[in-house]
Structures are given as C-alpha cells and as structure tokens.
Design a protein around this motif. Structure first.
Motif, short mmCIF file in Angstrom:
data_model
loop_
_atom_site.label_atom_id
_atom_site.label_comp_id
_atom_site.label_asym_id
_atom_site.label_seq_id
_atom_site.Cartn_x
_atom_site.Cartn_y
_atom_site.Cartn_z
N PRO A 121 7.45 2.52 7.04
CA PRO A 121 8.75 2.23 7.67
C PRO A 121 9.12 3.26 8.73
O PRO A 121 8.56 4.35 8.78
CB PRO A 121 9.72 2.31 6.49
CG PRO A 121 9.08 3.30 5.57
CD PRO A 121 7.60 3.06 5.70
N ARG A 122 10.08 2.90 9.55
CA ARG A 122 10.60 3.82 10.56
C ARG A 122 11.87 4.51 10.07
O ARG A 122 12.24 5.57 10.57
CB ARG A 122 10.89 3.06 11.86
CG ARG A 122 9.62 2.47 12.48
CD ARG A 122 9.95 1.37 13.47
NE ARG A 122 10.74 1.88 14.58
CZ ARG A 122 11.69 1.19 15.21
NH1 ARG A 122 11.99 -0.04 14.82
NH2 ARG A 122 12.35 1.72 16.21
N LEU A 123 12.56 3.90 9.11
CA LEU A 123 13.81 4.45 8.57
C LEU A 123 13.85 4.25 7.07
O LEU A 123 13.60 3.15 6.57
CB LEU A 123 15.02 3.75 9.22
CG LEU A 123 16.40 4.01 8.62
CD1 LEU A 123 16.78 5.48 8.77
CD2 LEU A 123 17.47 3.12 9.26
N ILE A 124 14.16 5.33 6.34
CA ILE A 124 14.35 5.25 4.89
C ILE A 124 15.77 5.72 4.55
O ILE A 124 16.19 6.79 5.00
CB ILE A 124 13.33 6.10 4.12
CG1 ILE A 124 11.91 5.57 4.35
CG2 ILE A 124 13.64 6.07 2.62
CD1 ILE A 124 10.84 6.34 3.59
N ILE A 125 16.47 4.92 3.79
CA ILE A 125 17.80 5.30 3.32
C ILE A 125 17.64 5.89 1.92
O ILE A 125 17.21 5.20 0.99
CB ILE A 125 18.75 4.09 3.31
CG1 ILE A 125 18.92 3.59 4.74
CG2 ILE A 125 20.10 4.46 2.71
CD1 ILE A 125 19.65 2.28 4.86
N CYS A 126 17.95 7.16 1.79
CA CYS A 126 17.78 7.88 0.52
C CYS A 126 19.15 7.99 -0.16
O CYS A 126 20.00 8.76 0.28
CB CYS A 126 17.21 9.28 0.77
SG CYS A 126 15.69 9.30 1.75
N ASP A 127 19.34 7.20 -1.21
CA ASP A 127 20.63 7.17 -1.90
C ASP A 127 20.60 8.15 -3.07
O ASP A 127 20.18 7.79 -4.18
CB ASP A 127 20.92 5.75 -2.39
CG ASP A 127 22.30 5.63 -3.04
OD1 ASP A 127 23.09 6.60 -2.92
OD2 ASP A 127 22.58 4.61 -3.67
N ARG A 133 13.33 -10.93 10.23
CA ARG A 133 13.34 -10.60 8.80
C ARG A 133 12.18 -9.71 8.40
O ARG A 133 12.35 -8.66 7.78
CB ARG A 133 13.33 -11.87 7.95
CG ARG A 133 13.36 -11.60 6.45
CD ARG A 133 13.30 -12.91 5.67
NE ARG A 133 14.45 -13.73 5.96
CZ ARG A 133 15.61 -13.62 5.34
NH1 ARG A 133 15.76 -12.71 4.38
NH2 ARG A 133 16.62 -14.40 5.67
N SER A 134 10.97 -10.13 8.74
CA SER A 134 9.78 -9.36 8.34
C SER A 134 9.76 -7.98 8.98
O SER A 134 9.45 -6.98 8.32
CB SER A 134 8.51 -10.14 8.71
OG SER A 134 7.37 -9.41 8.34
N LYS A 135 10.12 -7.90 10.26
CA LYS A 135 10.14 -6.61 10.96
C LYS A 135 11.15 -5.66 10.31
O LYS A 135 10.85 -4.49 10.07
CB LYS A 135 10.51 -6.80 12.43
CG LYS A 135 9.47 -7.52 13.27
CD LYS A 135 9.97 -7.63 14.71
CE LYS A 135 8.98 -8.37 15.59
NZ LYS A 135 9.49 -8.50 16.97
N PHE A 136 12.35 -6.17 10.04
CA PHE A 136 13.41 -5.33 9.49
C PHE A 136 13.06 -4.87 8.08
O PHE A 136 13.23 -3.69 7.74
CB PHE A 136 14.74 -6.10 9.48
CG PHE A 136 15.88 -5.33 8.88
CD1 PHE A 136 16.54 -4.36 9.62
CD2 PHE A 136 16.29 -5.55 7.57
CE1 PHE A 136 17.60 -3.63 9.07
CE2 PHE A 136 17.34 -4.83 7.01
CZ PHE A 136 17.99 -3.87 7.77
N ARG A 137 12.56 -5.78 7.25
CA ARG A 137 12.23 -5.42 5.87
C ARG A 137 11.12 -4.38 5.81
O ARG A 137 11.06 -3.57 4.89
CB ARG A 137 11.81 -6.67 5.09
CG ARG A 137 12.95 -7.64 4.80
CD ARG A 137 14.03 -6.98 4.00
NE ARG A 137 15.11 -7.91 3.66
CZ ARG A 137 16.33 -7.54 3.30
NH1 ARG A 137 16.63 -6.26 3.27
NH2 ARG A 137 17.25 -8.42 3.00
N ARG A 138 10.24 -4.40 6.80
CA ARG A 138 9.18 -3.40 6.84
C ARG A 138 9.68 -2.08 7.43
O ARG A 138 9.33 -1.00 6.94
CB ARG A 138 8.02 -3.92 7.68
CG ARG A 138 6.87 -2.93 7.78
CD ARG A 138 5.73 -3.46 8.61
NE ARG A 138 4.74 -2.42 8.82
CZ ARG A 138 3.63 -2.57 9.54
NH1 ARG A 138 3.38 -3.73 10.12
NH2 ARG A 138 2.79 -1.57 9.69
#
Length: 328
Positions: free
Chosen positions: A178-184, A92-97
């Motif tokens: 973060p390693r990935l950002i989702i830009c909506d 959880r913590s890894k993914f959220r970061r």
C-alpha cells in the motif's frame, strides 16, 4: 505526491429509540476534519478517548460512510477520485490496495479460524497480485520482514503473543504494497518493550518503500517520535495542527497545553506536572456545546468562545490553531 485528502469530514451516528426505532438524535463523533497527506509523510492524530480519532481512520478507509464533507483519493497516476459517497468499480480495487489499516486489537482483527498463511495470503489473492506458488514464498518473506519465522505461517492467531499478533497484522497490511496505512493505536495494547519494536518496524517499512502513515494514538511521546505533522482533536474537531517539533515546543491551544502538561518528566528532580488544570468532564458528543467545543473547560474562555466557533488562525508557518486567543 498527494495520496489522500479530506475536506470538512463529518461522521454522526444515529440514536434510535421507541417501538419503531425512530432517530431521536445523533452522536456527533466527528464534526469537521480537513487534512492532506502526501507520499512518505506521517500525520499523527492525538486526543483523549472519544475525541473522534478512530472514527476518522475508519471513515477514511470506508468502514464508516461519512455524514458530510469530502474524501478525495489520488491514485498512482495522480488522478483525483471523489470517494465520499462510495467506491466506483474503476477505483475500488486501486483504493483497497493503496489504503490499508492496522487496528488497535490484533486478536479481534485476525480471523481465529484461519492460519497465518491464509490471513496474509487472502488480500494478495483478492487483488490477483501473485500466483499461488509466488504467494506462498511471499508470505514467508513478509513474516521474516516483520521479525517472525516463516514456519509460523501454519499456526493460528491464538498461538501468538500480543506483539507477535500485531506483527502478523502489519504483515497482512503491507502484503499488497500500500501507499498509505492508517495505524489505529497499534501499540496501545502492548507492553513498552514490544511497543518500541513495533514502532521501529513501522519506521523501517516507511524508509524502505516511502509509505505514508496516519498514526492515531493517545501516547504523545510515540506520536512525536513517529510523525512529521500532528493534529490535535477534541470532541470531533481539529483544534491545532503543526509540525511535530513546532507543536511540542510551542503548543498554542489551551487543550494542547493541557495534553503536554500530562506527560510526566523523566527527570526525577523535576517530576511534576505543569500548573494547567482542566475542570469538569468532556461534554457529550450527543449535545456538544455551542461555539468553541473546549470553552466549558477552558481556563482562558471569553464571551465569544461560547457564541461562535473559532476559525483556524495561523500562529506560525504551518501552525494553525482554532482558538479565539490567537485571532490577530
């Protein structure tokens, strides 16, 4: 290095009616999406309103729970985690970061009761990344990085323009590295001059830290400028995938060609749309058509198009299209 992948990802929203609110149908917002994104890569996602672009982004970050398919997350050590049915304590913590999101409307995504300092500092404290003193200095550094003055940290979101609020949202999203950002659709609510500033800022951040983006937009010019690869979506399905230059030079799906034809030419002597016309309105995601989802509007439809869903046919290296016209 792979960061995240999906396999046949689906998201249906139930329709409830009657006295007991029983489920009487589903909105099939996203019917099948398969993608894979690696470090430093940008995948553009395009399509008209209602095609499932934003649903894809929100499902990947676990705002929505998927109805079917898989979401596979790869941590910094390369270990694969299946997060389809939830985030376990260990991941959880890894993914959220590692995976953050920039929303379309920054005014809605920023808490109006919190100062800019608290908005940016909140995720840093949630992940215990820095001490309070270090976090205070880091907030100022982040504001400068996104083109704002450190003194702005004591203000509230309503005191800023749309472009400035989006910069604050970007500062918040990159605060946990973060390693990935989702830009909506991060620039859709902004004027053209501010759009270019935000796009340039996102590119600078990617070059500095090898960040990856899933860039969701209906603006084809911006997607072409930002992306390494592009996915075209229609009615919850991916109809074409290719490298950005290949897709713009050689669009294969009739829907992609229609999208390209909708871009006005900046040459005044050649400012006309190509002769590609779509008939009718997009079908309802509550009751999608059988076979190819695009066949009711396609000028090249054949009998098989209404009977069977096309597979992904490869028309060039890395260029796949879901259309019976390209079956070899």
């Amino acid at each position: 290095m792979k960061i995240l992948s999906t396999e046949g990802l689906k998201k249906f929203f139930p329709i409830k009616a009657g006295v007991f609110f029983q489920v009487v149908g589903h909105v099939r917002a996203m019917q099948s999406v398969t993608l894979e994104i690696s470090r430093g890569e940008t995948i553009g996602v395009v399509g008209e309103s209602g095609c499932g672009k934003s649903t894809l982004g929100r499902t990947i970050v676990k705002i929505y729970e998927p109805t079917g398919g898989k979401i596979l997350y790869h941590d910094e050590n390369g270990e694969e985690h299946d997060i389809t049915k939830g985030l376990g304590k260990n991941v959880r913590s890894k993914f959220r970061r590692d995976v953050q999101m920039i929303f379309q409307n920054p005014f809605d995504s920023l808490d109006p009761r919190m100062t800019v300092r608290d908005i940016i500092r909140e995720p840093i404290e949630a992940h215990n990344l820095l001490s309070k003193k270090e976090a205070e200095d880091y907030v100022g550094e982040l504001l400068m990085k996104v083109g704002l003055y450190p003194e702005y940290a004591q203000r509230y979101p309503h005191e800023f323009s749309g472009g400035q609020r989006q910069r604050i949202a970007i500062a918040r999203s990159i605060s946990v590295r973060p390693r990935l950002i989702i830009c909506d659709e991060p620039t859709s609510a902004l004027d053209v001059s501010v759009q270019s500033q935000i796009i340039n800022l996102l590119q600078e951040l990617r070059e500095e830290s090898e960040m990856s983006y899933i860039f969701i937009s209906h603006n084809l010019d911006v997607v072409h400028h930002m992306s390494d690869r592009i996915m075209v979506m229609y009615l919850g399905n991916v109809v074409e995938t290719a490298e950005a230059r290949e897709l713009f030079n050689n669009p294969a799906h009739p829907y992609t060609k229609a999208l390209m034809a909708s871009i006005p030419n900046w040459d005044p002597e050649d400012r006309k749309l190509q002769n590609i016309k779509l008939e009718g309105e997009p079908p309802s995601p509550i009751n999608p058509p059988s076979g190819c989802p695009f066949h009711p509007r396609c000028p090249y439809k054949m009998d098989i198009c209404s009977e069977e869903m096309p597979g992904n046919f490869e028309v060039a290296e890395g260029h796949k299209v879901a259309c019976w016209l390209h079956k070899t």
